[in-house]
Write a protein that holds these residues in place. Sequence first.
Motif, PDB file in Angstrom:
ATOM      1  N   ASP A  79       6.052   1.225   6.602  1.00  0.00           N
ATOM      2  CA  ASP A  79       4.703   0.666   6.461  1.00  0.00           C
ATOM      3  C   ASP A  79       3.944   1.590   5.522  1.00  0.00           C
ATOM      4  O   ASP A  79       3.420   2.600   5.938  1.00  0.00           O
ATOM      5  CB  ASP A  79       4.042   0.579   7.835  1.00  0.00           C
ATOM      6  CG  ASP A  79       2.598   0.125   7.749  1.00  0.00           C
ATOM      7  OD1 ASP A  79       2.193  -0.362   6.686  1.00  0.00           O
ATOM      8  OD2 ASP A  79       1.867   0.268   8.749  1.00  0.00           O
ATOM      9  N   ASP A  80       3.876   1.337   4.229  1.00  0.00           N
ATOM     10  CA  ASP A  80       4.275   0.091   3.637  1.00  0.00           C
ATOM     11  C   ASP A  80       5.164   0.349   2.423  1.00  0.00           C
ATOM     12  O   ASP A  80       5.207  -0.433   1.492  1.00  0.00           O
ATOM     13  CB  ASP A  80       3.027  -0.684   3.247  1.00  0.00           C
ATOM     14  CG  ASP A  80       3.343  -2.079   2.736  1.00  0.00           C
ATOM     15  OD1 ASP A  80       4.417  -2.581   3.096  1.00  0.00           O
ATOM     16  OD2 ASP A  80       2.549  -2.618   1.972  1.00  0.00           O
ATOM     17  N   GLU A 139      -4.993   1.873   2.512  1.00  0.00           N
ATOM     18  CA  GLU A 139      -5.052   0.648   3.325  1.00  0.00           C
ATOM     19  C   GLU A 139      -5.250   0.990   4.790  1.00  0.00           C
ATOM     20  O   GLU A 139      -5.960   0.308   5.502  1.00  0.00           O
ATOM     21  CB  GLU A 139      -3.763  -0.159   3.147  1.00  0.00           C
ATOM     22  CG  GLU A 139      -3.805  -1.553   3.761  1.00  0.00           C
ATOM     23  CD  GLU A 139      -3.326  -1.621   5.210  1.00  0.00           C
ATOM     24  OE1 GLU A 139      -3.470  -2.682   5.824  1.00  0.00           O
ATOM     25  OE2 GLU A 139      -2.822  -0.610   5.748  1.00  0.00           O
ATOM     26  N   GLU A 140      -4.603   2.081   5.235  1.00  0.00           N
ATOM     27  CA  GLU A 140      -4.629   2.423   6.662  1.00  0.00           C
ATOM     28  C   GLU A 140      -6.020   2.837   7.135  1.00  0.00           C
ATOM     29  O   GLU A 140      -6.288   2.888   8.329  1.00  0.00           O
ATOM     30  CB  GLU A 140      -3.617   3.550   6.960  1.00  0.00           C
ATOM     31  CG  GLU A 140      -2.163   3.178   6.676  1.00  0.00           C
ATOM     32  CD  GLU A 140      -1.607   2.126   7.628  1.00  0.00           C
ATOM     33  OE1 GLU A 140      -2.338   1.688   8.531  1.00  0.00           O
ATOM     34  OE2 GLU A 140      -0.444   1.740   7.441  1.00  0.00           O
ATOM     35  N   ASP A 149       3.659  -6.463   3.635  1.00  0.00           N
ATOM     36  CA  ASP A 149       3.229  -5.341   4.471  1.00  0.00           C
ATOM     37  C   ASP A 149       3.543  -5.555   5.942  1.00  0.00           C
ATOM     38  O   ASP A 149       2.773  -6.182   6.666  1.00  0.00           O
ATOM     39  CB  ASP A 149       1.708  -5.142   4.278  1.00  0.00           C
ATOM     40  CG  ASP A 149       1.184  -3.930   5.028  1.00  0.00           C
ATOM     41  OD1 ASP A 149       1.999  -3.158   5.552  1.00  0.00           O
ATOM     42  OD2 ASP A 149      -0.049  -3.770   5.093  1.00  0.00           O
ATOM     43  N   HIS A 184       0.809  -1.223   0.000  1.00  0.00           N
ATOM     44  CA  HIS A 184       0.000   0.000   0.000  1.00  0.00           C
ATOM     45  C   HIS A 184       0.845   1.277   0.000  1.00  0.00           C
ATOM     46  O   HIS A 184       1.938   1.332   0.559  1.00  0.00           O
ATOM     47  CB  HIS A 184      -1.052  -0.001   1.110  1.00  0.00           C
ATOM     48  CG  HIS A 184      -0.543  -0.029   2.508  1.00  0.00           C
ATOM     49  ND1 HIS A 184      -0.272   1.104   3.214  1.00  0.00           N
ATOM     50  CD2 HIS A 184      -0.291  -1.059   3.357  1.00  0.00           C
ATOM     51  CE1 HIS A 184       0.120   0.777   4.441  1.00  0.00           C
ATOM     52  NE2 HIS A 184       0.133  -0.532   4.548  1.00  0.00           N
TER      53      HIS A 184
HETATM   54 ZN   LIG Z   1       0.645  -1.515   6.359  1.00  0.00          ZN
END
Ligand SMILES: [Zn+2]
Length: 415
Positions: free
Chosen positions: A139-140, A172-173, A195, A78
């Motif tokens: 991340d990420d 994604e978060e 990830d 992501h």
């Molecule tokens: Zn992540």
Amino acid sequence: MRAYERLLNYVVIHTTSDEASSTVPSTKRQFDLANKLKDEMISLGIEDASVDSNCYVTGHIPASKGCESAPSIGFISHLDTSSDSSGENVHPIIHENYDGGDVELGNGLTLRAELFPHLKTLKGRTLITTDGTTLLGADDKAGIAEIMTMVEELTKNDIPHGRICIAFTPDEEIGHGAALLDLEKFGADFAYTVDGGAENEIEYENFNAAKAVFKIRGISVHPGDAKDKMVNAALIACEISSMLPSAETPAHTEGREGFFHLTDISGDVEKAEIAYIVRDHNPAFFEAREQTLLNIEKRINEKYGEGTVSLTLTEEYRNMIEKIRPHMHIVETAKRCILAQGVSPLEVPVRGGTDGARLSYRGLPCPNLGTGSYAFHGPFEHITAEGMDIATAVLCSIVKEYSKNNIRTKNASER
Ligand SMILES: [Zn+2]
């Protein structure tokens, strides 16, 4: 180019997502990285690399000669970073030949070996940290860097490979990462999200998850004249809380133990609300937890009158293991490839959900591989160059394994 060098290029691009936004992607700035990645993919020979209007970057590498019948493998990471900590003006600091001890980050923060016991295992490596003012964004972006470096290695070293499908997803978060990924166009038989977590981690179990909200209606009467008349909604909210097992909360559970987590409670005499998230790896235990809440609703309505309380249960996501189990070769192959890099594979049950869990339920079995990074979502986030090299080698090794095994998955014929 080594994976960490790519990471250093990516982390300076601000890509924080925003939960409060209703647009897709949640923040326009995610396009800044998406467009850069598309250009880099093209320069690495991925001719069909593109960014769509929702900020999904995708591209495919056709199978090499003789590997046309090998399965199509997907790799997904992501673009966005968590809004828990600033992701703007990231200034990574490189600590060569790290001594395994405390690290003064700046901004009055110290990365303490006492708090992060794995730090001593990173002794001698090249450690990358923040300057204490932002998160790092490994991340990420570490996952993206490792996938890109894998692509470069495949070409450079003429590694045989089946068709490879790559996706870098936004948001994604905030839980939307995989929602709009066009799986037909992506065309993978199975995939790995890359990830977070140590470079030897493989994750293919996560929580079953639901939200539960009790809405409570009371009867307000002057307290001086309330005997046998008043029903205090706020007190009923407290009563509901007391009916749940006090040891089954996030603060008392770990591993595969589930919980009820009180996330919000508010109210007065007339009306109150009490909200929970419910989590359990085991599907039978998860359903039993939902049943416990339904029983509480029934019991309260019997006691105070029908309609006093109404419960809304909303399922959020399911444990991907149910969808992975019929295709365990995805996990077994990854474990063999981790072991081949001289590290023991570590299976971690995720105490949360993943993009891979949602994709698995959409028909694309998708466990998660570690990137070599630690302490996400804050200024203590860190990673090592060597951990990223190992994670990259694991990806290359997976591709190589499948190119010779020609495992056609059941999933491919099902879709
Ligand atoms: Zn992540």
